[in-house]
Each structure stands twice: as structure tokens, then as C-alpha cells.
Design a protein around this motif. Structure first.
Motif, PDB file in Angstrom:
ATOM      1  N   UNK A 125       0.830  -1.208   0.000  1.00 61.67           N
ATOM      2  CA  UNK A 125       0.000   0.000   0.000  1.00 61.67           C
ATOM      3  C   UNK A 125       0.864   1.257   0.000  1.00 61.67           C
ATOM      4  N   UNK A 126       1.934   1.253   0.791  1.00 56.49           N
ATOM      5  CA  UNK A 126       2.785   2.437   0.855  1.00 56.49           C
ATOM      6  C   UNK A 126       3.530   2.643  -0.461  1.00 56.49           C
ATOM      7  N   UNK A 127       3.966   1.554  -1.107  1.00 62.87           N
ATOM      8  CA  UNK A 127       4.631   1.669  -2.404  1.00 62.87           C
ATOM      9  C   UNK A 127       3.699   2.236  -3.462  1.00 62.87           C
ATOM     10  N   UNK A 128       2.443   1.766  -3.445  1.00 59.95           N
ATOM     11  CA  UNK A 128       1.457   2.297  -4.398  1.00 59.95           C
ATOM     12  C   UNK A 128       1.191   3.772  -4.124  1.00 59.95           C
ATOM     13  N   UNK A 129       1.079   4.147  -2.851  1.00 59.38           N
ATOM     14  CA  UNK A 129       0.870   5.548  -2.490  1.00 59.38           C
ATOM     15  C   UNK A 129       2.019   6.427  -2.985  1.00 59.38           C
ATOM     16  N   UNK A 130       3.256   5.946  -2.817  1.00 61.39           N
ATOM     17  CA  UNK A 130       4.402   6.734  -3.271  1.00 61.39           C
ATOM     18  C   UNK A 130       4.401   6.900  -4.785  1.00 61.39           C
ATOM     19  N   UNK A 131       4.037   5.852  -5.500  1.00 59.26           N
ATOM     20  CA  UNK A 131       4.001   5.963  -6.967  1.00 59.26           C
ATOM     21  C   UNK A 131       2.901   6.919  -7.428  1.00 59.26           C
ATOM     22  N   UNK A 132       1.765   6.891  -6.750  1.00 61.05           N
ATOM     23  CA  UNK A 132       0.678   7.814  -7.110  1.00 61.05           C
ATOM     24  C   UNK A 132       1.070   9.253  -6.778  1.00 61.05           C
ATOM     25  N   UNK A 133       1.715   9.464  -5.625  1.00 58.40           N
ATOM     26  CA  UNK A 133       2.135  10.815  -5.247  1.00 58.40           C
ATOM     27  C   UNK A 133       3.178  11.380  -6.209  1.00 58.40           C
ATOM     28  N   UNK A 134       3.957  10.508  -6.817  1.00 55.19           N
ATOM     29  CA  UNK A 134       5.012  10.999  -7.720  1.00 55.19           C
ATOM     30  C   UNK A 134       4.469  11.454  -9.068  1.00 55.19           C
ATOM     31  N   UNK A 135       3.270  11.041  -9.439  1.00 56.83           N
ATOM     32  CA  UNK A 135       2.751  11.324 -10.793  1.00 56.83           C
ATOM     33  C   UNK A 135       2.661  12.820 -11.086  1.00 56.83           C
ATOM     34  N   UNK A 136       2.096  13.598 -10.195  1.00 54.35           N
ATOM     35  CA  UNK A 136       1.879  15.023 -10.448  1.00 54.35           C
ATOM     36  C   UNK A 136       3.194  15.791 -10.533  1.00 54.35           C
ATOM     37  N   UNK A 137       4.210  15.320  -9.827  1.00 54.85           N
ATOM     38  CA  UNK A 137       5.500  16.016  -9.845  1.00 54.85           C
ATOM     39  C   UNK A 137       6.237  15.850 -11.173  1.00 54.85           C
ATOM     40  N   UNK A 138       5.807  14.902 -12.011  1.00 48.80           N
ATOM     41  CA  UNK A 138       6.442  14.729 -13.320  1.00 48.80           C
ATOM     42  C   UNK A 138       6.064  15.833 -14.310  1.00 48.80           C
ATOM     43  N   UNK A 139       5.073  16.652 -14.000  1.00 46.53           N
ATOM     44  CA  UNK A 139       4.609  17.676 -14.927  1.00 46.53           C
ATOM     45  C   UNK A 139       5.476  18.934 -14.915  1.00 46.53           C
ATOM     46  N   UNK A 140       6.470  18.986 -14.091  1.00 48.26           N
ATOM     47  CA  UNK A 140       7.316  20.170 -13.995  1.00 48.26           C
ATOM     48  C   UNK A 140       8.781  19.754 -14.074  1.00 48.26           C
ATOM     49  N   UNK A 141       9.568  20.506 -14.818  1.00 51.32           N
ATOM     50  CA  UNK A 141      10.980  20.158 -14.981  1.00 51.32           C
ATOM     51  C   UNK A 141      11.774  20.192 -13.666  1.00 51.32           C
ATOM     52  N   UNK A 142      11.619  21.201 -12.817  1.00 47.97           N
ATOM     53  CA  UNK A 142      12.446  21.224 -11.598  1.00 47.97           C
ATOM     54  C   UNK A 142      12.164  20.064 -10.648  1.00 47.97           C
ATOM     55  N   UNK A 143      10.985  19.498 -10.698  1.00 44.47           N
ATOM     56  CA  UNK A 143      10.634  18.451  -9.741  1.00 44.47           C
ATOM     57  C   UNK A 143      10.792  17.040 -10.314  1.00 44.47           C
TER      58      UNK A 143
END
Length: 191
Positions: free
Chosen positions: A125-143
């Protein structure tokens, strides 16, 4: 034994016997290893060095790194000119600030404050949560770097869940959080 001299001396210089000329130092040849031998040695070293380390610990260290990267790259992202980067930067700051206390193994004295640490012990569950949380940060170059680290940490946690690694209780997390000095083994030659 006859001494040999240089055939064409420079004018005004005396001829030196060949034994007095400086000799070139012989280079020692280093033993070269093939790529397969190097990889084999690396794998043997890693097996010895990390035999007691579990994947969930690697995931936790990667998540700590990701939270720090997200926090600071989010600050940079807030000052970028792109209009999408500002909300992604703010999101990264919030995720980095909330994730760090979850994965950093500090045991707080109050029992209610200790419960969030147990969330990180449900690896799938925690691994899935981390992968979902990372999705939005891919939309910006600095992050991007923080998002890559966060997705990788999630991937490690999911692999840890698939390997059925045993979750730690609060006492196990407490032992991890305390800096213990390793005892050096007594050498056999000394009395």
C-alpha cells in the motif's frame, strides 16, 4: 667489457659512458580484469556488504532522499516562469514536507504520534501511495528528479511486498532509529 659512448656529442660537452645515462624506470603492469570478472567481484562485495539489509530499508532511504529532493525542487519550481510549474512546486513542497516525518525513523514519545510510522510498514500500500504521489510532480521540470526518486522508492516497496518481507513493529523501527556502534570482532593474533 667495453664502454659505449654516444656517437654525436654536442660541442663543448664531454662524452659520458652509457652506464651513467639515466635509465627509464620500468613500469609495473597492473593486472587487468575483464568486465565479467569486475562484475563478479562487485556482486561478491555487495553480497557481503548488504547481506543483512532488506529491500524495505532501501525503499525508506530512497523515500527520504525523494522527500528532500521534492521539497527543495518545489521551492525552485515556485519561482519558475512556467504557469504550471508554480502549483506543481507547491504540491512538491507539501508532499516532501509530509513524507519526510513518515519515513524518517524518529520515535516520538506519544503513542498517537507513533501510529503513522506503522503506515510505512504496509509495503504494498505504501509503495502504491508513493508511486501515485510521484505522478503530479512529473509535470514540472524542476521536480523531475524528486518524482523519479519517489516512484523508484514506491517500486522498491512494492517489490518488498512481493518478496513477503516481514514488517517491523515499533520496537524494530526504534532500533533502526538509534545510532548503534558496531562491535569490532576481536583479532585472533593478539592476546
Amino acid at each position: 667489457m667495453a664502454e659505449t659512448h654516444v656517437e654525436m656529442p654536442i660541442e663543448g660537452e664531454e662524452l659520458l659512458p652509457a652506464s651513467e645515462y639515466p635509465q627509464e624506470k620500468k613500469k609495473k603492469k597492473k593486472k587487468t580484469f575483464s568486465f565479467a570478472e569486475r562484475v563478479g567481484k562487485l556482486l561478491k562485495w555487495m553480497d557481503r556488504a548488504f547481506s543483512n539489509t532488506t529491500l524495505n530499508e532501501w525503499g525508506r532511504y530512497t523515500a527520504i532522499t525523494a522527500s528532500v529532493l521534492l521539497f527543495f525542487s518545489g521551492i525552485i519550481g515556485c519561482f519558475y516562469d512556467d504557469p504550471l510549474t508554480t502549483p506543481v512546486g507547491a504540491y512538491s513542497i507539501v508532499v516532501g514536507a509530509l513524507l519526510f516525518p513518515l519515513v524518517w525513523p524518529i520515535i516520538l514519545p506519544h503513542p498517537i504520534l507513533q501510529k503513522p510510522l506503522l503506515v510505512t510498514q504496509h509495503y504494498g500500500a505504501f509503495g502504491t501511495l508513493l508511486m501515485v504521489l510521484s505522478c503530479f510532480a512529473f509535470f514540472s521540470f524542476p521536480t523531475h528528479m524528486g518524482a523519479i526518486c519517489l516512484a523508484y522508492a514506491g517500486f522498491i516497496y512494492i517489490i518488498s511486498a512481493l518478496k513477503d518481507e516481514k514488517p517491523r513493529d515499533l520496537e524494530g523501527i526504534r532500533r533502526l532509529s538509534q545510532a548503534r556502534k558496531r562491535k569490532k570482532p576481536a583479532s585472533k593474533g593478539k592476546k
